[in-house]
Scaffold this motif. Structure first.
Motif: not given
Length: 131
Positions: A113-128
């Protein structure tokens, strides 16, 4: 005979053995080895994190999602889902090498569960990206 994770000492063993594997990994080790400067302090913090997570202790205070997004930024967006797969395989292999039981299975599921949440958080924090 393997036993279940039952104490802080068990969690510390898990965390130390897991990071022994991760630090040697040719594909993900550099993310950790280039970021973490004080390994004893980091391992203690992660032991607090997993003890809190598995036994509902209030020992860990922090925001691991944000920390990992910052690490990804340091590596210019290089951390991908593939890397989390490697991380997860090491986690499960370490658990399977040392433990078995209900808490051990909980540790596997929490890491998934954590790996999925971390990946999504990383993706969301990347600048467009500019097109």
């Amino acid at each position: 005979m393997k036993t279940d994770i039952a104490s802080r000492e068990d969690v510390a063993l898990l965390v130390h053995r897991f990071y022994d594997r991760v630090r040697k990994d040719k594909e993900i080790g550099h993310f950790f080895n280039e970021t973490i400067k004080d390994w004893p302090a980091h391992l203690n913090k992660l032991t607090d994190f997993w003890e809190s997570n598995l036994f509902y202790q209030q020992k860990y205070m922090g925001n691991p999602l944000l920390v990992h997004a910052e690490v990804d930024a340091k590596f210019k967006g290089a951390i991908g889902n593939y890397h989390f797969g490697i991380w997860l395989r090491h986690w499960i292999a370490t658990l399977d090498s040392h433990f078995e039981g209900t808490v051990t299975e909980k540790a596997k599921q929490r890491a998934r569960n954590m790996s999925v949440r971390m990946f999504f958080t990383i993706y969301e924090h990347r600048k467009p990206r500019q097109m």
